[in-house]
Design a protein around this motif. Sequence first.
Motif, short mmCIF file in Angstrom:
data_model
loop_
_atom_site.label_atom_id
_atom_site.label_comp_id
_atom_site.label_asym_id
_atom_site.label_seq_id
_atom_site.Cartn_x
_atom_site.Cartn_y
_atom_site.Cartn_z
N PRO A 135 13.34 7.42 6.05
CA PRO A 135 13.30 8.07 4.71
C PRO A 135 12.42 8.15 4.22
N GLY A 136 10.96 7.17 4.65
CA GLY A 136 10.16 6.20 3.84
C GLY A 136 8.89 8.01 5.29
N ARG A 178 6.33 5.29 -3.11
CA ARG A 178 7.64 4.71 -2.14
C ARG A 178 7.41 4.86 -1.27
N ALA A 179 6.46 5.18 0.09
CA ALA A 179 6.69 5.79 1.40
C ALA A 179 6.29 4.53 1.77
N LEU A 221 9.54 10.93 5.64
CA LEU A 221 9.29 11.83 5.30
C LEU A 221 8.93 12.35 3.83
N LEU A 222 8.99 10.86 2.88
CA LEU A 222 8.30 10.91 1.91
C LEU A 222 7.45 10.86 2.01
N ALA A 223 6.03 10.31 2.67
CA ALA A 223 5.00 10.30 3.56
C ALA A 223 4.29 12.01 3.39
N ALA A 224 5.66 12.75 4.46
CA ALA A 224 4.85 14.01 4.47
C ALA A 224 5.06 14.69 3.24
N VAL A 225 6.15 14.55 3.06
CA VAL A 225 6.63 15.35 1.25
C VAL A 225 4.83 15.61 0.40
#
Length: 289
Positions: A3-4, A231-232, A6-10
């Motif tokens: 999840p971390g 959040r990431a 993915l959030l950084a990628a977003v």
Amino acid sequence: MVPGLLLAAVATVVWSGSFVTSRALHDSVPPVQAAFWRWVVAIAAVAPFALRQTWRQWALVRRHLGFLTVAALLGVTVYNTLVNQAGLTTSAANMGMIMAASPVLMALYERLSGARLGARRVFGTAVACCGVLLLVGDGSLSFRFAPGDLWMFAAALSFASYSALLRRRPDGLGGPVLLFTTFVLGALMLLPAHLISLIVQGGFEPSAGTVGPLVYVGVFSSAVAFFAWNRAIALIGTARAGVVYYLQPVCVALLSYALLGETMGSAQVVCMALILGGVALAAAARPAR
């Protein structure tokens, strides 16, 4: 960990679009005015989700006002204004590539704080960094920097410092509260410069070509991307999130090629492959013990 990542990628993909919009606005909106209105839009976007929680945590906000002010200065006031200033004299692709210096600084900050990065992550970061250097040098290690490139190096330092500071985020301070308070403080610190810009340079004409990009950077590149990035970092740390940030020059180069007509040659494709390979290697590394 996933999840971390993915959030950084977003956040990285969304921010890539903001470099394209900053470059697109360079002829129509003065840099300081673009930065100020970006955060006004961001405040309006975040307020419905953050006002009630901010009121409940007001005592905590007041107690940590120093931390929030420094975070706002680095991540809101200084960083975005430098990006807009850079867009006056350099390409969107170069802006994204130079910002990829941030992960090196993020890793350095994390190492100085006592964290061990691990050999695989260091090697992957080095490979991605080499790809970025070759990309900036157009396939060689001979660099000729425009004034905008130097502004972007300053922006990279500001953003890396902001990301490192987030590791000291006060316990109990909610994500929406952090966003809302830093956005408000950052906009207030920009207000004097914005008023001076209005007097000296005049305002800009509201149109689809100016308001649309400002809404994009205000809602997506500010509210959405900063929430995902913060959040990431909380989930996977500054250095690992920074590795994912290496994807930004690839995204910016592709977007600037598709939307702004900036050129892309075979050397750039090879460099992008190096960056992607380095990111994959470093992101898959296990934390060092």
